[in-house]
Design a protein around this motif. Structure first.
Motif, PDB file in Angstrom:
ATOM      1  N   GLN A  58       0.835  -1.210   0.000  1.00  0.00           N
ATOM      2  CA  GLN A  58       0.000   0.000   0.000  1.00  0.00           C
ATOM      3  C   GLN A  58       0.864   1.253   0.000  1.00  0.00           C
ATOM      4  O   GLN A  58       0.587   2.208  -0.725  1.00  0.00           O
ATOM      5  N   GLN A  59       1.943   1.269   0.772  1.00  0.00           N
ATOM      6  CA  GLN A  59       2.782   2.453   0.882  1.00  0.00           C
ATOM      7  C   GLN A  59       3.702   2.637  -0.328  1.00  0.00           C
ATOM      8  O   GLN A  59       3.893   3.749  -0.803  1.00  0.00           O
ATOM      9  N   LEU A  60       4.262   1.552  -0.837  1.00  0.00           N
ATOM     10  CA  LEU A  60       5.242   1.663  -1.912  1.00  0.00           C
ATOM     11  C   LEU A  60       4.691   1.302  -3.288  1.00  0.00           C
ATOM     12  O   LEU A  60       5.344   1.539  -4.296  1.00  0.00           O
ATOM     13  N   GLY A  61       3.521   0.677  -3.328  1.00  0.00           N
ATOM     14  CA  GLY A  61       2.926   0.315  -4.606  1.00  0.00           C
ATOM     15  C   GLY A  61       3.576  -0.878  -5.273  1.00  0.00           C
ATOM     16  O   GLY A  61       3.354  -1.135  -6.442  1.00  0.00           O
ATOM     17  N   THR A  62       4.398  -1.617  -4.555  1.00  0.00           N
ATOM     18  CA  THR A  62       5.071  -2.794  -5.119  1.00  0.00           C
ATOM     19  C   THR A  62       5.273  -3.828  -4.018  1.00  0.00           C
ATOM     20  O   THR A  62       5.253  -3.504  -2.836  1.00  0.00           O
ATOM     21  N   THR A  63       5.475  -5.057  -4.451  1.00  0.00           N
ATOM     22  CA  THR A  63       5.787  -6.122  -3.491  1.00  0.00           C
ATOM     23  C   THR A  63       7.257  -6.485  -3.545  1.00  0.00           C
ATOM     24  O   THR A  63       7.718  -7.309  -2.778  1.00  0.00           O
ATOM     25  N   LYS A  64       8.012  -5.851  -4.467  1.00  0.00           N
ATOM     26  CA  LYS A  64       9.437  -6.162  -4.595  1.00  0.00           C
ATOM     27  C   LYS A  64      10.234  -5.387  -3.556  1.00  0.00           C
ATOM     28  O   LYS A  64      10.042  -4.203  -3.358  1.00  0.00           O
ATOM     29  N   LEU A  65      11.145  -6.091  -2.907  1.00  0.00           N
ATOM     30  CA  LEU A  65      12.029  -5.465  -1.928  1.00  0.00           C
ATOM     31  C   LEU A  65      13.170  -4.750  -2.648  1.00  0.00           C
ATOM     32  O   LEU A  65      13.588  -5.178  -3.722  1.00  0.00           O
ATOM     33  N   PRO A  66      13.697  -3.663  -2.084  1.00  0.00           N
ATOM     34  CA  PRO A  66      14.861  -3.023  -2.679  1.00  0.00           C
ATOM     35  C   PRO A  66      16.056  -3.969  -2.682  1.00  0.00           C
ATOM     36  O   PRO A  66      16.126  -4.899  -1.883  1.00  0.00           O
ATOM     37  N   LEU A  67      17.026  -3.740  -3.571  1.00  0.00           N
ATOM     38  CA  LEU A  67      18.211  -4.601  -3.645  1.00  0.00           C
ATOM     39  C   LEU A  67      18.936  -4.587  -2.298  1.00  0.00           C
ATOM     40  O   LEU A  67      19.027  -3.578  -1.626  1.00  0.00           O
ATOM     41  N   GLY A  68      19.449  -5.751  -1.938  1.00  0.00           N
ATOM     42  CA  GLY A  68      20.195  -5.873  -0.701  1.00  0.00           C
ATOM     43  C   GLY A  68      19.312  -6.232   0.490  1.00  0.00           C
ATOM     44  O   GLY A  68      19.786  -6.427   1.582  1.00  0.00           O
ATOM     45  N   ARG A  69      18.034  -6.301   0.289  1.00  0.00           N
ATOM     46  CA  ARG A  69      17.113  -6.671   1.373  1.00  0.00           C
ATOM     47  C   ARG A  69      16.625  -8.097   1.146  1.00  0.00           C
ATOM     48  O   ARG A  69      16.453  -8.525   0.034  1.00  0.00           O
ATOM     49  N   THR A  70      16.405  -8.803   2.243  1.00  0.00           N
ATOM     50  CA  THR A  70      15.867 -10.152   2.104  1.00  0.00           C
ATOM     51  C   THR A  70      14.618 -10.285   2.915  1.00  0.00           C
ATOM     52  O   THR A  70      14.351  -9.553   3.817  1.00  0.00           O
TER      53      THR A  70
END
Length: 70
Positions: A58-70
């Motif tokens: 809802q906040q970011l509009g995506t389900t993909k995590l930024p690079l370097g995050r798990t």
């Protein structure tokens, strides 16, 4: 002082009761050949909750995590 050679702590190895071969076998038995643990996968959501967006989505509009995050 004459007749006394200076030695540091690491000058010669200490005598060992266990042979190097037996030590290697014990080390392999303790630390080696571990079976990898199965990866935990969360169970699927119930049907009535499957259409709900997460707060992250809802906040970011995506389900993909930024690079370097798990």
């Amino acid at each position: 002082m004459e007749g006394i050679e200076e030695m540091s702590k690491g000058s010669r190895p200490r005598p060992s009761i266990v042979s190097q071969e037996e030590l290697a076998q014990r080390h392999e038995g303790i630390f080696g050949n571990k079976v990898p643990k199965p990866r935990w996968v969360p169970p699927p959501l119930p049907e009535d909750m499957q259409g709900i967006k997460s707060s992250f989505e809802q906040q970011l509009g995506t389900t993909k995590l930024p690079l370097g995050r798990t």
